[in-house]
Design a protein around this motif. Structure first.
Motif, PDB file in Angstrom:
ATOM      1  N   LYS A  37      -6.628  14.875   1.433  1.00  0.00           N
ATOM      2  CA  LYS A  37      -7.358  14.631   2.683  1.00  0.00           C
ATOM      3  C   LYS A  37      -7.400  13.135   3.013  1.00  0.00           C
ATOM      4  O   LYS A  37      -7.339  12.741   4.176  1.00  0.00           O
ATOM      5  N   ASP A  38      -7.494  12.299   1.986  1.00  0.00           N
ATOM      6  CA  ASP A  38      -7.478  10.847   2.205  1.00  0.00           C
ATOM      7  C   ASP A  38      -6.147  10.406   2.818  1.00  0.00           C
ATOM      8  O   ASP A  38      -6.117   9.632   3.786  1.00  0.00           O
ATOM      9  N   TYR A  39      -5.046  10.882   2.241  1.00  0.00           N
ATOM     10  CA  TYR A  39      -3.729  10.504   2.743  1.00  0.00           C
ATOM     11  C   TYR A  39      -3.508  11.025   4.160  1.00  0.00           C
ATOM     12  O   TYR A  39      -3.022  10.295   5.037  1.00  0.00           O
ATOM     13  N   VAL A  40      -3.844  12.294   4.379  1.00  0.00           N
ATOM     14  CA  VAL A  40      -3.669  12.886   5.704  1.00  0.00           C
ATOM     15  C   VAL A  40      -4.503  12.128   6.735  1.00  0.00           C
ATOM     16  O   VAL A  40      -4.051  11.860   7.854  1.00  0.00           O
ATOM     17  N   SER A  41      -5.728  11.762   6.363  1.00  0.00           N
ATOM     18  CA  SER A  41      -6.600  11.008   7.256  1.00  0.00           C
ATOM     19  C   SER A  41      -5.964   9.673   7.629  1.00  0.00           C
ATOM     20  O   SER A  41      -6.043   9.232   8.784  1.00  0.00           O
ATOM     21  N   PHE A  42      -5.310   9.017   6.679  1.00  0.00           N
ATOM     22  CA  PHE A  42      -4.652   7.735   6.957  1.00  0.00           C
ATOM     23  C   PHE A  42      -3.504   7.913   7.939  1.00  0.00           C
ATOM     24  O   PHE A  42      -3.430   7.218   8.965  1.00  0.00           O
TER      25      PHE A  42
ATOM     26  N   HIS B 191       3.560   7.778  -2.406  1.00  0.00           N
ATOM     27  CA  HIS B 191       4.760   6.957  -2.282  1.00  0.00           C
ATOM     28  C   HIS B 191       4.998   6.555  -0.827  1.00  0.00           C
ATOM     29  O   HIS B 191       5.329   5.399  -0.528  1.00  0.00           O
ATOM     30  N   MET B 192       4.804   7.498   0.096  1.00  0.00           N
ATOM     31  CA  MET B 192       4.954   7.178   1.515  1.00  0.00           C
ATOM     32  C   MET B 192       3.919   6.152   1.952  1.00  0.00           C
ATOM     33  O   MET B 192       4.215   5.242   2.735  1.00  0.00           O
ATOM     34  N   LEU B 193       2.707   6.283   1.448  1.00  0.00           N
ATOM     35  CA  LEU B 193       1.662   5.311   1.780  1.00  0.00           C
ATOM     36  C   LEU B 193       2.044   3.918   1.283  1.00  0.00           C
ATOM     37  O   LEU B 193       1.882   2.926   2.007  1.00  0.00           O
ATOM     38  N   GLU B 194       2.559   3.820   0.061  1.00  0.00           N
ATOM     39  CA  GLU B 194       2.965   2.522  -0.477  1.00  0.00           C
ATOM     40  C   GLU B 194       4.039   1.874   0.393  1.00  0.00           C
ATOM     41  O   GLU B 194       4.014   0.662   0.620  1.00  0.00           O
ATOM     42  N   ILE B 195       4.977   2.681   0.875  1.00  0.00           N
ATOM     43  CA  ILE B 195       6.044   2.152   1.726  1.00  0.00           C
ATOM     44  C   ILE B 195       5.464   1.609   3.023  1.00  0.00           C
ATOM     45  O   ILE B 195       5.798   0.501   3.466  1.00  0.00           O
TER      46      ILE B 195
END
Length: 293
Positions: free
Chosen positions: A108-113, A147-151
């Motif tokens: 949910k954190d990643y999707v929210s971002f 990994h996508m967030l880091e990119i």
């Protein structure tokens, strides 16, 4: 090495700031925030025992987000109707329950971002948040999202990319990870304009410069690739590392011709500027040609 350390710290700091607590945490997510710091297996069992007993006797009726796939979420939903299945808090069950609520929160954190930054839609991310897959696959999905967030954060912090560049980057990453397993060494490629990264030219020391030019269409299409490298294409072409190599490939069906040019390092700047002048000239003359970095 010090520069790499500083860049890494900057990216890590940005990720931490992005993941400041959301304001819509449900009961399971809040429980994860408390229980992730348990120091022993006994503490883990004691916490879940207290929660399950409170649910069973109706002392609490917490709310949870729709779509949560953890065992605890299912027990909470059952408690609304006054009937819960018996769960034995033995073996790996407590650990697995904690892992499940942690995965749910992180997804949910990643999707929210990604949605909050308008880089993706919920529909495009559905394969990463599915609850119909086993626990191991859910772990892999969270790793892909991270990994996508880091990119994205790296491009934002280190390259100062804006939304118009980050959006296609995100779509490329999503498409790749929808079809492939986690691979943190995979090289994602996205053409960007020279103007977008020109501020990095003076201080950078690239090992490879590559330019592709295409002209024509269909069977008459011709693609020319210019690649300037500090390393020779084959080891026997240079006995030491004091030179610069330029590789030119020109392909048009059905034949392919390749030319290798070796020039001394002291003339590298002059040779490279000549190559790019030649390419620019070629690009201006070809009405249907285009220049892509």
């Amino acid at each position: 090495m010090e520069k790499i350390k500083c860049d890494t710290e900057a990216v890590d700091s940005s990720i931490k700031s992005i993941f400041s607590e959301r304001g819509d945490l449900d009961f399971a997510e809040q429980l994860w925030c408390k229980m992730k710091c348990v120091s022993s297996y006994q503490e883990l069992i004691a916490c879940f025992t207290l929660v399950l007993e409170s649910l069973e006797c109706g002392e609490i009726q917490p709310w949870i987000h729709h779509g949560s796939g953890s065992l605890l979420s299912k027990l909470i939903q059952q408690s609304y109707h006054g009937k819960m299945e018996a769960v034995s808090l033995t073996g790996i069950t407590p650990v697995q329950m904690l892992l499940e609520i942690g995965l749910d929160k992180m997804k949910k954190d990643y999707v929210s971002f990604f949605i909050g930054q308008e880089l993706a839609t919920l529909t495009s991310l559905d394969c990463f948040i599915s609850t119909s897959v086993d626990l191991q696959e859910r772990v892999h999905c969270v790793q892909k999202l991270h990994h996508m967030l880091e990119i994205m954060v790296s491009c934002t912090v280190l390259l100062q990319f804006k939304h118009e560049s980050l959006f296609p980057w995100t779509q490329i990453c999503i498409k790749y990870y929808r079809e492939n397993p986690l691979d943190e060494k995979h090289v994602f490629q996205l053409p960007v304009s020279s103007a977008l990264v020109k501020k990095f030219y003076p201080d950078s020391h690239p090992e490879v410069w590559k330019v592709d030019i295409s002209s024509g269409h269909g069977p008459k299409e011709v693609k020319t690739t210019w690649q300037v490298s500090t390393n020779p294409p084959v080891e026997h072409m240079m006995s030491n590392s004091t030179g610069c190599c330029c590789q030119v490939s020109r392909s048009s069906p059905p034949s392919i011709n390749t030319i290798f040019v070796v020039c001394p390092r002291e003339g590298r700047g002059r040779k490279m500027s000549f190559v790019f002048r030649a390419l620019n000239k070629r690009n201006r003359l070809g009405s249907d040609a285009y220049f892509r970095d």
